[in-house]
Scaffold this active site. Sequence first.
Site, short mmCIF file in Angstrom:
data_model
loop_
_atom_site.label_atom_id
_atom_site.label_comp_id
_atom_site.label_asym_id
_atom_site.label_seq_id
_atom_site.Cartn_x
_atom_site.Cartn_y
_atom_site.Cartn_z
N GLY A 40 0.87 -1.15 -0.06
CA GLY A 40 -0.02 -0.06 -0.02
C GLY A 40 0.81 1.09 -0.10
N GLY A 45 0.54 3.89 3.87
CA GLY A 45 1.69 3.21 3.44
C GLY A 45 2.62 3.95 2.67
N HIS A 266 -21.91 7.87 4.51
CA HIS A 266 -21.65 8.98 4.49
C HIS A 266 -22.86 9.79 4.21
CE1 HIS A 266 -19.90 12.97 3.91
NE2 HIS A 266 -18.83 12.72 4.35
N SER A 284 -18.22 16.37 -0.15
CA SER A 284 -17.40 16.56 1.19
C SER A 284 -18.30 17.09 2.38
CB SER A 284 -16.05 17.36 1.03
OG SER A 284 -15.68 17.64 2.40
N ARG A 330 -21.75 11.74 11.17
CA ARG A 330 -22.15 11.03 9.89
C ARG A 330 -23.14 10.03 10.06
NH1 ARG A 330 -16.34 10.61 6.84
NH2 ARG A 330 -16.33 12.79 6.55
N HIS A 401 -19.08 4.55 2.53
CA HIS A 401 -18.00 5.45 2.25
C HIS A 401 -16.76 5.02 2.99
CE1 HIS A 401 -15.86 9.40 2.20
NE2 HIS A 401 -15.73 9.30 3.38
N GLU A 425 -6.70 2.78 7.09
CA GLU A 425 -7.97 2.39 7.23
C GLU A 425 -8.11 0.62 7.18
OE1 GLU A 425 -10.58 4.16 4.17
OE2 GLU A 425 -12.13 2.77 4.57
N LEU A 441 -7.71 10.60 7.62
CA LEU A 441 -6.39 10.93 7.00
C LEU A 441 -5.24 11.39 8.42
CD1 LEU A 441 -7.51 13.85 4.53
CD2 LEU A 441 -6.84 11.48 4.07
C1 LIG Z 1 -14.20 10.32 -1.50
C2 LIG Z 1 -13.71 10.27 -0.41
C3 LIG Z 1 -13.27 11.26 0.42
C4 LIG Z 1 -12.74 11.38 1.65
N1 LIG Z 1 -12.29 12.48 2.48
C5 LIG Z 1 -11.77 12.24 3.46
C6 LIG Z 1 -11.31 13.59 4.16
O1 LIG Z 1 -11.62 14.95 3.75
N2 LIG Z 1 -10.87 13.39 5.42
C7 LIG Z 1 -10.37 12.27 6.01
O2 LIG Z 1 -9.86 12.21 6.88
N3 LIG Z 1 -10.87 11.01 5.27
C8 LIG Z 1 -11.51 11.09 4.10
N4 LIG Z 1 -11.71 10.04 3.53
C9 LIG Z 1 -11.43 8.63 3.76
C10 LIG Z 1 -9.83 8.51 3.62
O3 LIG Z 1 -9.34 9.05 2.28
C11 LIG Z 1 -9.17 7.11 3.70
O4 LIG Z 1 -9.64 6.38 4.67
C12 LIG Z 1 -7.59 7.12 3.61
O5 LIG Z 1 -7.20 7.87 2.68
C13 LIG Z 1 -7.30 5.72 3.49
O6 LIG Z 1 -5.82 5.70 3.37
P1 LIG Z 1 -4.94 4.30 3.41
O7 LIG Z 1 -3.62 4.77 3.18
O8 LIG Z 1 -5.24 3.64 4.64
O9 LIG Z 1 -5.54 3.51 2.10
P2 LIG Z 1 -5.55 3.87 0.53
O10 LIG Z 1 -5.27 5.23 0.26
O11 LIG Z 1 -6.84 3.29 0.02
O12 LIG Z 1 -4.50 3.23 -0.07
C14 LIG Z 1 -4.38 1.60 -0.39
C15 LIG Z 1 -3.11 1.29 -0.98
O13 LIG Z 1 -3.14 -0.12 -0.77
C16 LIG Z 1 -2.90 -0.60 -2.16
N5 LIG Z 1 -3.39 -1.95 -2.08
C17 LIG Z 1 -4.86 -2.46 -1.56
N6 LIG Z 1 -4.71 -3.84 -1.76
C18 LIG Z 1 -3.59 -4.04 -2.36
C19 LIG Z 1 -3.01 -5.38 -2.63
N7 LIG Z 1 -3.93 -6.46 -2.39
N8 LIG Z 1 -2.00 -5.50 -3.34
C20 LIG Z 1 -1.16 -4.52 -3.70
N9 LIG Z 1 -1.57 -3.23 -2.98
C21 LIG Z 1 -2.79 -3.10 -2.46
C22 LIG Z 1 -3.34 0.38 -3.04
O14 LIG Z 1 -2.72 0.06 -4.25
C23 LIG Z 1 -2.96 1.74 -2.52
O15 LIG Z 1 -1.71 1.95 -2.73
C24 LIG Z 1 -12.13 10.18 2.23
C25 LIG Z 1 -12.63 8.84 1.57
C26 LIG Z 1 -13.35 8.83 0.30
C27 LIG Z 1 -13.80 7.66 -0.54
#
Ligand SMILES: Cc1cc2nc3c(=O)[nH]c(=O)nc-3n(C[C@H](O)[C@H](O)[C@H](O)COP(=O)(O)OP(=O)(O)OC[C@H]3O[C@@H](n4cnc5c(N)ncnc54)[C@H](O)[C@@H]3O)c2cc1C
Length: 637
Positions: A40, A45, A266, A284, A330, A401, A425, A441
């Site tokens: 990730g 990540g 959401h 948002s 929410r 969401h 997440e 975030l």
């Molecule tokens: C539209 C939207 C708006 C949002 N706005 C906000 C906000 O304003 N404020 C806030 O706090 N949160 C917000 N969120 C929530 C927040 O964006 C996410 O919870 C957060 O970005 C997740 O980050 P992460 O690094 O955990 O995962 P992600 O950003 O989802 O990254 C996952 C990573 O894992 C990799 N991956 C997944 N499975 C595999 C696999 N099997 N093999 C290899 N790679 C894999 C993907 O390629 C990616 O690089 C929002 C969510 C959405 C959907």
Amino acid sequence: MRLDAKIPSGPLAEKWSRHRNHIKLINPANKRKFDVIVVGSGLAGGSAAATLSELGYKVKCFCFQDSPRRAHSIAAQGGINAAKNYQNDGDSVYRLFYDTIKGGDFRAREANVYRLAEVSVNIIDQCVAQGVPFAREYSGYLANRSFGGAQVSRTFYARGQTGQQLLLGAYQALAKQIEAGGVKMYPRAEMLDLVMIDGNAKGIVVRDLVTGEISSHAADAVVLATGGYGNVFFLSTNAKGCNVTAIWRAYKRGALLANPCYTQIHPTCIPVSGDHQSKLTLMSESLRNDGRVWVPGNKGDHRAPGEIPKEERDYFLERKYPAYGNLAPRDISSRAAKEVCDEGRGVGPGGRGVYLDFADAIERLGLNMIRERYGNLFEMYERITGEDAYKAPMRIYPASHYTMGGLWVDYNLMSNVPGLYVIGEANFSDHGANRLGASALMQGLADGYFILPYTIGDYFATERPAKPSLDHPEFKKVEEEIARRTNKFLSIKGHRTVTEFHRELGKLMWDKCGMARNEAGLKEALERIPALRQEFWEDVNVLGDGNELNQSLEYAGRVADFMEFAELLVLDALTRDESCGAHFREEHQTPDGEAMRDDENFSYVAAWEYQGLDTRPILHKEPLVYEEVHLAQRSYK
Ligand SMILES: Cc1cc2nc3c(=O)[nH]c(=O)nc-3n(C[C@H](O)[C@H](O)[C@H](O)COP(=O)(O)OP(=O)(O)OC[C@H]3O[C@@H](n4cnc5c(N)ncnc54)[C@H](O)[C@@H]3O)c2cc1C
């Protein structure tokens, strides 16, 4: 199995600093002897891989997109919380901690949440130093706005593109390490399994999504930062690629999966427009700083919004929750919207929508100010609906969401499997039964920049894990299992597309285990899911070949995992016979329709242990012990 959360002793406010002072360190010259796999490259990540490499560890980072910059984190719009109290409006680390615990309906681990609030302030400094262009006041100070569930302004933002700007910051740090040779990046690579040796996580097996090649990678520790599973509902605000595969395969290898039924809906999304839609779009939560949510006061009132006089409108959030108004959390706002639509007062096609109206704000602040704050969101809305929200209210409706559930981790962010860490997440995280806006975030970056880099060293120093070797037969065995599964998909040659199956599963999950759940519906879903899974394995049509770029094959693998995972999600929802946060069991509600918790019987983290596909998993309970906060009925009135 005894679940030990490893929460440090001492007063809540001192736990993290005491822990950091006492855990073991690795000498800088020795860090390069340890290999770490990070799956990730989103905010969690990406920040972890860059920081671990900066510290000296040898890192391999994997993502399925063509660049780390395309991780789903890029979609985050509204902002990131931090207890800086720049507004001097009464914020503090304690308040952010308390709001988060209360927002999660008292189902989160106290010590983790306090630490999250504590390190929130460092995140902003780190990102500013990286050049993240947060919005600023005229004076030059960083600006803030409010998000749901808080009565202070603590949300830092970069217009409606906060995730993108934060990700560019993390990506810069990552790119520097890639260039320096500390991180080897594997884009277009999908982790398909975790490799366990003698009960420890020792590597992964991945498929190259361009060539189809299957390869093994060994390491001293594996970090999963693979995001959330909101796409189990098919329609969601998540990027289409988001999936449960990495954590599901780890679960099947022995990692516990916690609270899968805590899924966030959401309130502020563009309503569904038709049966063939494959994606929903978030508007948002920041919009609720200035937008007012309302529906016609009377059922069946089909007049255009501008023709309905104010006295004939129901600003239902302001009416029901005067203390928080349009910024009620929410889960509560979503249910309130559903309630007015169920009463027949919804707007737009099918009556599944409510208005989000900026007319008052435009009058008060001027069009330019609203454009400055939310311009890109209004533009996105117009592109999708063809409507100009500066002139008529937006129409919004709740949608899947975010997922609070995920792999169980202890205070060090390590799962029950030694050497397997889970961040962002993908873990069951700090949000309890409902996440507050702008806290994901914060959590992802807290985990990646500030927590894991400390705690992983303690594991290496204490456990001195044996060096993994790719010669171990376990790697070959797992590779062969994956090859068999690929061949199986390609040989079915059935009649239905992967999308059709995913859509059917998602509809079932939304109807029976979505915004509201009840025993009968959950039992029905538990009967239907295994049958649907069987139909999938007998009748799915996966086109193409295994040795090439094959998105149909990739998608089939992800949906196959959703088909299994959905059953656990529903079982968890059925077992948690109370309402809390986003988990709303219709049987358990207060007379005015709010979630009614049962602290005596359900104040625990539900951590499930896999026993085989056709055997009921074992439920382990981590009791939630509150030393600082008083459990109370959540009220935003
Ligand atoms: C539209 C939207 C708006 C949002 N706005 C906000 C906000 O304003 N404020 C806030 O706090 N949160 C917000 N969120 C929530 C927040 O964006 C996410 O919870 C957060 O970005 C997740 O980050 P992460 O690094 O955990 O995962 P992600 O950003 O989802 O990254 C996952 C990573 O894992 C990799 N991956 C997944 N499975 C595999 C696999 N099997 N093999 C290899 N790679 C894999 C993907 O390629 C990616 O690089 C929002 C969510 C959405 C959907």
